[in-house]
Design a protein around this motif. Structure first.
Motif, PDB file in Angstrom:
ATOM      1  N   THR B  62       0.707  -1.268   0.013  1.00 58.50           N
ATOM      2  CA  THR B  62       0.132   0.065  -0.152  1.00 58.50           C
ATOM      3  C   THR B  62       0.754   1.227  -0.043  1.00 58.50           C
ATOM      4  O   THR B  62       1.620   1.338   0.733  1.00 58.50           O
ATOM      5  CB  THR B  62      -0.897   0.079   1.214  1.00 58.50           C
ATOM      6  OG1 THR B  62      -1.692  -1.050   1.273  1.00 58.50           O
ATOM      7  CG2 THR B  62      -1.923   1.213   1.102  1.00 58.50           C
ATOM      8  N   GLN B  63       0.760   2.401  -0.970  1.00 55.61           N
ATOM      9  CA  GLN B  63       1.404   3.416  -1.033  1.00 55.61           C
ATOM     10  C   GLN B  63       0.294   4.512  -0.700  1.00 55.61           C
ATOM     11  O   GLN B  63      -0.687   4.348  -1.470  1.00 55.61           O
ATOM     12  CB  GLN B  63       1.945   3.401  -2.199  1.00 55.61           C
ATOM     13  CG  GLN B  63       2.291   4.840  -2.830  1.00 55.61           C
ATOM     14  CD  GLN B  63       2.822   5.073  -4.315  1.00 55.61           C
ATOM     15  OE1 GLN B  63       3.090   4.071  -4.886  1.00 55.61           O
ATOM     16  NE2 GLN B  63       3.051   6.552  -4.698  1.00 55.61           N
ATOM     17  N   ILE B  64       0.704   5.495   0.348  1.00 54.81           N
ATOM     18  CA  ILE B  64      -0.157   6.581   0.750  1.00 54.81           C
ATOM     19  C   ILE B  64       0.594   7.862  -0.113  1.00 54.81           C
ATOM     20  O   ILE B  64       1.561   8.114   0.218  1.00 54.81           O
ATOM     21  CB  ILE B  64      -0.391   6.633   2.073  1.00 54.81           C
ATOM     22  CG1 ILE B  64      -1.317   5.632   2.538  1.00 54.81           C
ATOM     23  CG2 ILE B  64      -1.192   8.005   2.294  1.00 54.81           C
ATOM     24  CD1 ILE B  64      -1.552   5.693   4.076  1.00 54.81           C
ATOM     25  N   ARG B 116      -0.943   1.136   8.521  1.00 47.73           N
ATOM     26  CA  ARG B 116      -0.068   0.273   7.932  1.00 47.73           C
ATOM     27  C   ARG B 116       0.259   0.308   6.417  1.00 47.73           C
ATOM     28  O   ARG B 116       0.165  -0.883   5.736  1.00 47.73           O
ATOM     29  CB  ARG B 116      -0.463  -1.351   8.496  1.00 47.73           C
ATOM     30  CG  ARG B 116      -0.556  -1.489   9.915  1.00 47.73           C
ATOM     31  CD  ARG B 116      -0.139  -2.928  10.123  1.00 47.73           C
ATOM     32  NE  ARG B 116       0.053  -3.025  11.629  1.00 47.73           N
ATOM     33  CZ  ARG B 116       0.991  -2.869  12.365  1.00 47.73           C
ATOM     34  NH1 ARG B 116       2.245  -2.900  11.718  1.00 47.73           N
ATOM     35  NH2 ARG B 116       1.187  -3.163  13.549  1.00 47.73           N
ATOM     36  N   PRO B 117       0.563   1.326   5.912  1.00 52.08           N
ATOM     37  CA  PRO B 117       1.131   1.606   4.540  1.00 52.08           C
ATOM     38  C   PRO B 117       2.592   0.778   4.411  1.00 52.08           C
ATOM     39  O   PRO B 117       3.362   0.647   5.548  1.00 52.08           O
ATOM     40  CB  PRO B 117       1.176   2.916   4.408  1.00 52.08           C
ATOM     41  CG  PRO B 117       1.167   3.608   5.572  1.00 52.08           C
ATOM     42  CD  PRO B 117       0.825   2.719   6.865  1.00 52.08           C
ATOM     43  N   ASP B 118       2.975   0.728   3.175  1.00 56.10           N
ATOM     44  CA  ASP B 118       4.091   0.066   3.082  1.00 56.10           C
ATOM     45  C   ASP B 118       5.023   1.385   2.423  1.00 56.10           C
ATOM     46  O   ASP B 118       6.589   1.058   2.483  1.00 56.10           O
ATOM     47  CB  ASP B 118       4.257  -0.928   1.852  1.00 56.10           C
ATOM     48  CG  ASP B 118       3.361  -1.934   2.572  1.00 56.10           C
ATOM     49  OD1 ASP B 118       3.811  -2.736   3.264  1.00 56.10           O
ATOM     50  OD2 ASP B 118       2.361  -2.098   1.894  1.00 56.10           O
ATOM     51  N   ILE B 120       5.196   5.844   2.112  1.00 59.97           N
ATOM     52  CA  ILE B 120       4.445   6.924   2.342  1.00 59.97           C
ATOM     53  C   ILE B 120       5.103   7.840   1.422  1.00 59.97           C
ATOM     54  O   ILE B 120       6.352   8.341   1.627  1.00 59.97           O
ATOM     55  CB  ILE B 120       4.142   7.560   3.689  1.00 59.97           C
ATOM     56  CG1 ILE B 120       3.382   6.461   4.729  1.00 59.97           C
ATOM     57  CG2 ILE B 120       3.325   8.866   3.657  1.00 59.97           C
ATOM     58  CD1 ILE B 120       3.164   6.915   5.914  1.00 59.97           C
ATOM     59  N   CYS B 139       7.400   3.017   7.996  1.00 56.12           N
ATOM     60  CA  CYS B 139       7.537   2.452   6.691  1.00 56.12           C
ATOM     61  C   CYS B 139       8.398   3.470   5.987  1.00 56.12           C
ATOM     62  O   CYS B 139       8.748   4.569   6.609  1.00 56.12           O
ATOM     63  CB  CYS B 139       6.578   2.192   5.852  1.00 56.12           C
ATOM     64  SG  CYS B 139       5.734   3.755   5.744  1.00 56.12           S
TER      65      CYS B 139
END
Lengths: 405, 329
Positions: B62-64, B116-118, B120, B139
């Motif tokens: 997951t990318q925010i 819990r993003p991977d 940011i 992360c």
């Protein structure tokens, strides 16, 4: 109530003398050798320093635990409160806040609401207990207002405390123009913003003959101007905080917001000029600039953070570095911290002598400790010296003959 | 799914060539680390030009993209980069976020972290804000521009563009022109190109050149023509009028007359000088349209293309540790 401090090393204007101090009914009854009266409480200080209590000019918050821990027995409170100290009632309330322990001496706001426009009721506030007049965190941009302020306050016998930074130049700036500010991409203003303001205020003070005090000077140029003004006999004094004589703008590295100060940290050449000015007497006093700021004001990006540092508890330990580095002798250090501030603002303090109010400290000048922002007793621990090992600690603070801690 | 790239000697030995948790700036990067990211980006250029345009090696991550400041191009570039690598990409809408309601940046960082993003990606209008967040999350964090401080991926994509067009960076004369004072792009480029051996000049009106900029290893010019003389690369910057709270230049008209890049002016640079601009452009202010649109001279569209490839490389490299890529754990 009689208290005898024995076997100390007493800091007097003439130097350090061996002996004790006898305190009776809140005043100093004897200094040096004396016979301990029957029934007196005695404290053997075992060779530690007995020094006059610190008079801190220009704190931004009433913070009793920090004052007591730092050996501050009187604090001159800046008018930048909420609301600003611009009425008699607010002055009276602030003046009563610390008694009977650490005494708070409020400074009257120079202008209504500290907005730099109309003069506040300075005369009435002086009658109500204001110890001086201050422009607050900022300068007064309108030179005509500043001229009238100096003239009016001077006639009342009040010293005007000015914040010397040209407001136009420093608008939006959070640092001094320098390689560090450029690399970090911080909005910055030239260090000369200080000298510009000092020069103007000195000219206005010369016109009026009124006494002026610059709460903090931090640059070589401003110091040179003040040195020249003193040589001409103008009634000018100035102060500094330990941050500005011990740190340069390198301390802003990694965007550490505890180093976001007003005025901002300067470059190394200016810092060295400050040390030299402390040694030669151009800088008259050292103050803490105590301005505790919580995480809401500091855990922000550097340029969004509020300026200011918690300085009361660390004032003495940091200032003792000047003695260790042989820039000033110990008696001169206490002139900077106690005697001169008291005399400049007409307070009955600053010296250990018979008949004086018993405001004094017992200091272990060699006690090692490490400044830890999380362990300070101040209402917030925003110090740029976090983690620094220092020497010198206040063991006991006595105000009016009462042991505060 | 494309095959894994050949492993370098350092990777085989277990010493990976980019030992940084985050990409917060160019400051602190060694020349070989910068070159490693550029080399990694090369493989993605070919993919992006193909019809497949997809490599799922970051599938499930997951990318925010938390953009606290308006951006269209950089946000889109990071979004496409993440999606082409198979990530679930979420864009945080700042206008409706609680940051506007007074939540501190650190609270926001803690909140983002709890999701819990991977990775940011952050843009913010305050210098140092990205570092503040990076210190609070678990992360990797990519700086997509913080105040006037740094914009590292822009500098890397610029370096990649120059290297592809000129074949090298070392020894080139690069003139960075215009509003250097308010430009994070300029700061990152000064650091990146200087580290890679270019001779960097900054050119602009004195009001828009930061004090002591020479200390960053550049030569300072306030005469635009003199600054352009013989330059191999002319990098124009946007006049950031929205960042100016005072009169830095008298008017856009005067600015164009004194510091606008026109075809006549460009003739002072090297005959094959490359024209660059991070965009968006103020046409007719810092750059004339005929120069911007001259594909023989202008590398502006190519910069945008390199941006996606370079950001794919950064996302890939920075997430290798958590993905357990051999030698990177």
């Amino acid at each position: 109530m009689t208290l005898a401090l024995l076997n100390g090393r007493i800091v007097t204007p003439g130097g350090v003398i061996e002996g004790g101090v006898l305190i009776r009914d809140g005043r100093i009854a004897a200094v040096g050798p004396f016979e301990v009266p029957t029934g007196a409480q005695t404290i053997d200080v075992r060779g530690k320093l007995i020094a006059p209590g610190i008079v801190d000019v220009g704190v931004f918050a009433i913070d009793m635990p920090a004052f007591v821990a730092g050996g501050i027995t009187r604090a001159l409170l800046m008018p930048d409160q909420s609301p600003p100290l611009d009425t008699v009632a607010l002055i009276q309330r602030a003046a009563a806040a610390g008694k009977p322990h650490v005494w708070i001496h409020p400074l009257a706001a120079a202008t209504k609401g500290l907005k730099g426009g109309d003069l506040a009721e300075i005369g009435l506030m002086a009658r109500g207990g204001a110890t001086g007049v201050a422009t607050g965190r900022e300068w007064i941009a309108d030179s005509a207002v500043m001229l009238r302020l100096l003239s009016y306050a001077g006639a009342l016998g009040l010293v005007t405390i000015s914040h010397p930074e040209d407001g136009g130049l420093v608008r939006g700036a959070v640092a001094t123009e320098s390689e560090a500010a450029t690399r970090m991409g911080l909005p910055a203003a030239p260090a000369e913003a200080e000298a510009l303001a000092v020069q103007r205020d000195l000219l206005l003070a010369e016109i009026t003959g009124a006494p002026i005090h610059f709460r903090q000077v931090t640059t070589a140029r401003a110091i040179d101007l003040i040195r020249a003004a003193k040589a001409k006999g103008l009634p000018v004094t100035c102060g500094i905080t330990p941050a500005h004589f011990l740190l340069s703008d390198v301390a802003m590295g990694d965007f550490r917001t505890f180093s976001r100060l007003s005025p901002p940290l300067r470059d190394e050449a200016d810092r060295l000029a400050c040390v030299a000015a402390l040694a030669d007497g151009t800088i008259d006093l050292i103050c803490s600039g105590h301005d505790p700021r919580g995480p809401e004001a500091k855990r922000l990006p550097f340029s969004d953070a509020e300026p200011g540092m918690a300085g009361a508890e660390t004032l003495l330990a940091l200032s003792l570095a000047l003695v260790r580095d042989s820039h000033v002798p110990i008696e001169r250090l206490f002139q900077l911290l106690s005697t001169t501030p008291a005399h400049r603002f007409g307070l009955p303090a600053g010296a250990i002598e018979q008949g004086a109010e018993a405001d004094l400290l017992i200091v272990d000048e060699h006690a090692p400790w490490r400044i830890n922002s999380e362990q300070l007793v101040a209402s917030a621990g925003n110090t740029p010296f976090d983690g620094l090992p220092v020497e010198g600690r206040v063991v006991t603070t006595v105000k009016g003959g009462t042991i505060l801690g | 799914m494309s095959s894994a790239p050949p492993r370098s000697r350092d990777e085989r030995l277990g010493v990976h060539p980019f030992p940084h948790r985050h990409l917060l700036g160019i400051a602190g990067l060694a020349p070989h680390e910068i070159l490693y990211l550029l080399d990694e980006a090369e493989q993605w250029i070919a993919l992006n030009r193909s019809t497949a345009k997809r490599d799922d090696r970051l599938h499930g991550l997951t990318q925010i993209n938390a953009f606290f400041e308006n951006s269209t191009r950089t946000l889109l570039s990071f979004e496409i980069a993440g999606k082409r690598l198979g990530m679930d990409v979420v864009n945080m809408a700042v206008a409706t976020s609680s940051v506007k309601k007074g939540e501190t940046l650190i609270d926001t960082a803690i909140t983002l972290n709890a999701m819990r993003p991977d990775v940011i990606v952050i843009r913010h209008d305050a210098s140092g804000a990205v570092r503040l967040i990076a210190d609070k999350v678990d992360c990797p964090v990519l700086n997509a521009g913080d105040g006037r401080h740094e914009h590292p991926t822009q500098a890397l994509l610029d370096a990649l563009t120059i290297r592809r067009r000129k074949g090298r960076i070392a020894g080139l004369t690069v003139a960075i022109c215009g509003d250097v004072l308010h430009s994070r792009v300029a700061r990152s480029n000064i650091l990146a190109l200087g580290t890679l051996g270019a001779d960097v000049r900054v050119v602009g009106p004195p009001t828009l050149l930061p004090p002591q900029i020479e200390r960053m290893g550049v030569t300072r010019f306030t005469d635009f023509d003199a600054g352009l003389e013989g330059a191999d690369v002319v990098m124009m910057l946007r006049l950031q009028s929205e960042r100016m709270d005072g009169a830095f230049v008298p008017s856009p008209r005067e600015y164009h007359a004194l510091y606008g890049l026109t075809a006549e002016r460009l003739a002072r640079a090297a005959p094959d000088a490359l024209v660059m601009h991070p965009g968006p452009m103020n046409r007719g202010v810092e750059i004339a349209s005929d120069v911007a649109d001259d594909l023989n001279r202008s590398a502006i569209p190519e910069q945008v293309e390199m941006g996606v490839a370079l950001r794919m490389a950064c996302l890939d490299v920075l997430t290798r540790g958590q993905r357990g890529v051999e030698g990177w754990a």
